[in-house]
Design a protein around this motif. Sequence first.
Motif, mmCIF file in Angstrom:
data_model
loop_
_atom_site.group_PDB
_atom_site.id
_atom_site.type_symbol
_atom_site.label_atom_id
_atom_site.label_comp_id
_atom_site.label_asym_id
_atom_site.label_seq_id
_atom_site.Cartn_x
_atom_site.Cartn_y
_atom_site.Cartn_z
ATOM 1 N N TYR A 1 -53.810 37.131 71.160
ATOM 2 C CA TYR A 1 -55.233 37.435 71.300
ATOM 3 C C TYR A 1 -55.695 38.401 70.202
ATOM 4 O O TYR A 1 -56.745 38.200 69.580
ATOM 5 C CB TYR A 1 -55.513 38.047 72.666
ATOM 6 N N ALA B 1 -55.981 36.773 66.854
ATOM 7 C CA ALA B 1 -57.227 36.011 66.761
ATOM 8 C C ALA B 1 -58.423 36.939 66.602
ATOM 9 O O ALA B 1 -59.371 36.631 65.864
ATOM 10 C CB ALA B 1 -57.394 35.142 68.006
ATOM 11 N N LEU B 2 -58.380 38.076 67.280
ATOM 12 C CA LEU B 2 -59.467 39.054 67.155
ATOM 13 C C LEU B 2 -59.550 39.593 65.731
ATOM 14 O O LEU B 2 -60.653 39.737 65.177
ATOM 15 C CB LEU B 2 -59.247 40.200 68.143
ATOM 16 N N THR C 1 -67.829 34.967 68.908
ATOM 17 C CA THR C 1 -66.427 34.576 69.067
ATOM 18 C C THR C 1 -65.531 35.803 69.177
ATOM 19 O O THR C 1 -64.631 35.858 70.030
ATOM 20 C CB THR C 1 -65.982 33.702 67.880
ATOM 21 N N SER C 2 -65.765 36.785 68.328
ATOM 22 C CA SER C 2 -65.007 38.031 68.398
ATOM 23 C C SER C 2 -65.177 38.701 69.760
ATOM 24 O O SER C 2 -64.206 39.211 70.340
ATOM 25 C CB SER C 2 -65.464 38.973 67.281
ATOM 26 N N TRP D 1 -65.826 37.304 72.699
ATOM 27 C CA TRP D 1 -65.165 36.604 73.800
ATOM 28 C C TRP D 1 -63.643 36.660 73.687
ATOM 29 O O TRP D 1 -62.949 36.564 74.702
ATOM 30 C CB TRP D 1 -65.661 35.169 73.887
ATOM 31 N N ILE D 2 -63.109 36.816 72.498
ATOM 32 C CA ILE D 2 -61.670 37.054 72.370
ATOM 33 C C ILE D 2 -61.320 38.402 72.989
ATOM 34 O O ILE D 2 -60.311 38.538 73.693
ATOM 35 C CB ILE D 2 -61.235 36.988 70.900
ATOM 36 N N ALA E 1 -61.261 38.040 76.686
ATOM 37 C CA ALA E 1 -60.043 37.391 77.155
ATOM 38 C C ALA E 1 -58.879 38.373 77.248
ATOM 39 O O ALA E 1 -58.150 38.398 78.257
ATOM 40 C CB ALA E 1 -59.681 36.231 76.222
ATOM 41 N N VAL F 1 -58.343 30.563 73.071
ATOM 42 C CA VAL F 1 -59.085 30.839 71.831
ATOM 43 C C VAL F 1 -59.632 29.547 71.248
ATOM 44 O O VAL F 1 -60.794 29.479 70.824
ATOM 45 C CB VAL F 1 -58.183 31.560 70.818
#
Length: 352
Positions: free
Chosen positions: A68, A71-72, A118-119, A121-122, A125, A153
């Motif tokens: 996670y 991805a962030l 997007t950042s 919601w990562i 999560a 993701v």
Amino acid sequence: MDVNGSLQDVNVTSSIFQYGTRRNVASWQTVTAAVCLSPIIVLGVIGNLFSLLVWIKGRRRKTSTARYLSALALADILVLLLPAAEFWVFYVLHVDLRAKSWFLCKFYSYLTYLTPVTSAWILVAVTVERAMSVWIPHRINVVCQPKTALLFVFVAVIILSLVYAPICTGSGIETAIYMHSNGGGFSVQECTIHSSSLIKNSFVVWLVLDLCLFFIIPFGIMLFCNISIMAKVVCLANARRNTLQARGGQTTAPRGGRSQKMLKTVTRRIIVLSVTYCVCNAPLAIYNLILISDGADDILNSEHIAGYRIVFHILMFLNNGVNFLLYCMIGSGFRKDFVGMFKSGSRTSTTR
């Protein structure tokens, strides 16, 4: 969150928008963007690259949390290189990149909305995952796996890409004519929403949807999860203290103390990230909410709108640039993995 704002907010008599893609920006705005935003972009990209290397090569690289946070870091790099860089070019170099071509108009209009959400919601999560690890620690390895993190993701990016697709399809280059107060006028190429697009007539509804996806819903979820985490930590601390008292005041560390310490560090890191997100993005969210309300003219002074916009957007971009510093301040394990990458022959960053 559109970094350049709406052209309807422009005071035409001040000739802010001129012919072509050149823009006449107030000197204080140029200085503010150059001094504040330049280090955020440069140091933020470098810091997120370091964070990405640590999370994909460090000892915890096979955990779902590392996936996670990798991805962030990647999402934050995209925010800094695209919306933030466009914002910097606009206010420092006085060039409107969106007005240069049909492609750039759609490209920046679309990604300016997509990458920050997007950042967000990562981060949502990973916050939910930390809450689950505190409340159901015995099932966390079953529920939260690295493959699950990658799948979430991927699905989140696909869904958000489809939600924001109308921004891409509905935007384009148009020629507008502005009139001066003295009777003169000028034309300008601008990137805007086509009058024939699906979202033109319901643009306020669209802005409310974006506000909910970017801040209101993520803020609510992160607030709930962080409160539940802190409540559970307090309950566990009280239970441990009562157990020690029942054993006659024994204070030796129980087995598994190392894993508990790591859990606390990770949990503390997520809470700090969530709080930083809320502090950095709340001003812009409130500002945009006021702009689309009926009483905007009574609340905001039109002379101060440009100042609010640039300050709040710089604060938003700051959120995408400080995570590396937060990781270093909070977690000793992260610092060790980071230093280990630069030590010749060190196995710190190659072992789990």
